[in-house]
Design an enzyme around this catalytic site. Structure first.
Site, PDB file in Angstrom:
ATOM      1  N   HIS A 102      66.268  26.449 -33.104  1.00 51.17           N
ATOM      2  CA  HIS A 102      66.064  27.604 -33.953  1.00 51.17           C
ATOM      3  C   HIS A 102      66.415  28.891 -33.206  1.00 51.17           C
ATOM      4  O   HIS A 102      66.124  29.042 -32.033  1.00 51.17           O
ATOM      5  CB  HIS A 102      64.645  27.688 -34.528  1.00 51.17           C
ATOM      6  CG  HIS A 102      63.574  27.210 -33.610  1.00 51.17           C
ATOM      7  ND1 HIS A 102      63.393  25.882 -33.281  1.00 51.17           N
ATOM      8  CD2 HIS A 102      62.587  27.879 -32.950  1.00 51.17           C
ATOM      9  CE1 HIS A 102      62.369  25.751 -32.471  1.00 51.17           C
ATOM     10  NE2 HIS A 102      61.862  26.945 -32.240  1.00 51.17           N
TER      11      HIS A 102
ATOM     12  N   CYS B  43      33.666  27.721 -29.008  1.00 56.27           N
ATOM     13  CA  CYS B  43      32.991  29.020 -28.996  1.00 56.27           C
ATOM     14  C   CYS B  43      31.490  28.775 -28.949  1.00 56.27           C
ATOM     15  O   CYS B  43      31.035  27.653 -29.191  1.00 56.27           O
ATOM     16  CB  CYS B  43      33.374  29.851 -30.224  1.00 56.27           C
ATOM     17  SG  CYS B  43      32.866  29.149 -31.805  1.00 56.27           S
TER      18      CYS B  43
END
Length: 667
Positions: free
Chosen positions: A581, A12
């Site tokens: 999962h 950033c």
């Protein structure tokens, strides 16, 4: 050398908060998908966790979440998605980026789901590219502004005119501090221009970029007597707007020259870099910059007049504009626009000298900007302390840390709170910041330092009133934030019984995340002597056992959930482990089922190509997909990094021992 499924680079403009928030979100999202990831960060201290050439070559896909140059050309030829850092600040958003990056590899299922988002990004891509170049310049410039501004402000501790050898409060050390600070501040525009150019044209663009920035400061020199261009004359600078124009001009001139000189023999590459590029680019950029100096100076003057006009309209109008801009995206482009404008005006103020109208307006404007940036994190601190029971422990801890961030002028700590509830949290933050800005202007506060928060309080004129303005804004915003969280908390409490009115015991089982329980993995759900012909057979076995154990109501729905996850990307890991999962409404309580096949399950795509001997299957109710699911998966993934854990689970045939070993890592 370790290989990773996904590699990423984050950065950033300030390199303080967004960079590392995106890193954490990407890491969690990758863990949720059973993928390995390495994230390189481009922070204020430089590049950390740097990616190697072999790691880049071995990765399946690349995610770039950055608003500055992270040398993305290194990833040429790799499946890649590139967005602004703000699009990777939550686990959900980061997960979508990972899915899109993998889709570029040719996964038609994921690619179809990403088509709509890709169309949106294509429309924004040009704007994002321009913004990324701009923020690369801003990120390099800010450190000069902060260092120079704070040193200049500190010099005032010895007196407002302590740098002047003819003044009664003269101090030689203060004078030296002001000289150093002034030099750093004067480098602001050339550095801005140079690193915008460098982001576009790489290293060759630095020379014309710096020259363009210096021209933006000095303007076109003209002889006062003859009215003609004269190297010994004086010009009118056109500030940071000129630096921005010069940076883009220099960068794209280099790209143009690369095309012009592309036909030269390869053995002249050295001549191009050391002679042709700097010579022609500097001449072209310099002439253009001098040619547009008149119009640019007029634009710069008009902008300053507009801001002063807002001031003439009253403190409320100007303060409202500053507050809303600073709190709108908390460190994003709108916030940075307000902050850079403030620092530019402060630079002019310090150059004009103490006591001038320019100095008074610039330092007052900077004080209002600083107040607006400090308030949002302090709002969260007030809210989590006063309304503690309405926040999670994670939010409470983050809010307390925000006290430090806010006091040092780091706004980004409030972002996680806003992303969870943009409405009404964003308006609350904007209101609090606006109140602080308006009061700062009304209290006639003057801040000669561009950063530092309360650390520069000794040099702030009317400092106690400045603190009061900030506290009022933070308290008002904090009260509104607590009121919203209280309303939201009570609404959810009322809705909870209605959602599960029948089986109280079942509701408790679903609602409470058992990832913290010591017996999460039950011995009867560990199967140590199985023999599966394929991955799908193993997953079908797990699905049927889940129904038998009362964990799920529909084996087919559970199996489809397992297979859908495998279609997104394999859950096969390394050294014989897999962590399949399933997230489904057919699953009634979160659970783990472990199956072992000593001979190994073939056909299960794993990172090292080895068959799967141990599958630790996670079954998660649909309602807990973003909470319990992520928590359990991340802990299992962390456990698999432990050689001792792998050896114990893989080597044991004792179901109780295996259950105990896994439970110990889920606590």
């Amino acid at each position: 050398m370790a290989k990773f499924d996904i590699i990423a680079a984050t950065g950033c403009p300030t390199g303080i908060a967004h960079t590392f928030m995106a890193k954490e979100a990407l890491e969690k999202a990758a863990a949720e998908r059973g993928l390995t990831i390495k994230v390189e960060t481009h922070g204020q201290v430089g590049v950390e966790n740097e990616l190697t050439k072999s790691e880049i070559a071995g990765a399946k896909a690349v995610v770039v979440a950055a608003d500055k140059d992270v040398q993305a050309e290194r990833f040429a030829g790799k499946p890649m998605v590139s967005v602004g850092v703000s699009k990777a600040l939550s686990v959900e958003a980061a997960g979508k980026l990972i899915d899109r990056a993998l889709a570029a590899k040719g996964d038609d299922t994921v690619a179809a789901a990403a088509d709509i988002e890709d169309e949106v990004e294509e429309k924004e891509s040009i704007g994002h590219i321009i913004y990324k170049h701009l923020m690369n310049g801003v990120s390099h410039m800010l450190v000069f502004v902060v260092a120079g501004g704070v040193l200049t402000a500190v010099s005032f501790l010895w007196g407002i005119t302590s740098f002047d050898s003819t003044a009664s409060d003269y101090n030689s050390f203060a004078a030296m501090l002001k000289i150093i600070g002034g030099i750093a501040m004067n480098l602001m525009v050339p550095v801005l221009s140079a690193y915008i150019a460098e982001s576009i044209g790489k290293r060759p663009a630095l020379v014309p970029g710096f020259v363009a920035g210096m021209i933006a400061i000095q303007g076109l020199p003209v002889n006062a007597e003859t009215g003609m261009i004269d190297a010994g004359g004086a010009g009118v600078g056109f500030g940071f707007l000129g630096g921005i124009v010069g940076g883009f001009l220099a960068g794209y001139v280099i790209l143009l020259l690369e095309k012009v000189f592309a036909g030269l023999p390869k053995n002249l590459d050295g001549l191009k870099a050391i002679f042709l590029y700097p010579l022609f680019s500097t001449a072209i950029v310099g002439l253009v910059m001098l040619g547009i100096s008149g119009p640019m100076a007029a634009i710069n003057t008009a902008m300053m007049d507009f801001l002063k006009g807002l001031s003439a309209s009253g403190a409320v109008v100007l303060g409202l504009a500053i507050g809303c801009m600073c709190a709108f995206d908390m460190g994003g482009p709108v916030n940075k626009a307000a902050y850079v404008t403030g620092t530019a005006m402060l630079t002019e103020a310090l150059a004009a000298g103490v006591g001038t109208d320019t100095y008074n307006f610039g330092t007052n404007f900077m004080a209002a900007v600083s107040a607006a940036c400090i308030v949002p994190p302090l709002i969260t601190t007030f809210a989590v302390v006063v309304g503690k029971k309405y926040f999670s422990q994670e939010d409470h801890d983050a809010g307390v840390v925000n006290l430090i961030l806010g006091c040092t002028h780091i706004t980004e700590g409030a972002i996680p709170f806003m992303t969870k509830n943009i409405w009404p949290v964003m308006p609350i933050m904007m209101l609090g910041s606006s109140i602080a800005s308006i009061l700062t202007i009304m209290f006639n506060v003057h801040d000669p330092a561009p950063h530092g928060g309360f650390l520069v309080l000794p040099v702030v004129e009317n400092g106690p009133l400045w603190v009061l303005a900030i506290l009022i804004g933070a308290v008002v915003g904090g009260i509104l934030f607590v009121a919203f969280k209280k309303y939201d908390f009570e609404k959810n409490q009322k809705a909870a019984p209605a959602a599960k009115p029948v089986e109280a015991p079942k509701a408790v089982a679903v609602e409470a995340p058992k990832a913290e329980a010591a017996d999460f993995v039950k011995v009867e759900n560990v199967f140590v002597a199985e023999d599966f012909a394929s991955r799908d057979e193993a997953l079908s076995f797990v699905s049927n056992q889940a129904v038998k154990a009362g964990i799920a109501s529909d084996a087919d729905a559970v199996l489809n959930a397992f297979l859908a996850r495998e279609a997104e990307g394999t859950t096969g890991m390394m050294e014989g482990f897999a962590i399949p999962h399933a997230k489904s409404d057919a699953i009634t309580e979160a659970a783990v089922i472990v199956v072992k096949d000593e001979s190994g399950v073939t056909g299960w795509d794993t990172m090292d190509g080895a068959p799967v001997n141990v599958a630790i299957a996670l079954l998660i109710p649909g309602a807990q997909a973003g909470t319990t699911h992520l928590k359990i998966l991340s802990k299992v993934a962390e456990a698999l990094m432990d050689e001792g854990f792998r050896a114990t689970v893989k080597g044991s045939t004792d179901a109780a021992k295996i259950a105990k070993t896994i439970n110990a890592r889920l606590v």
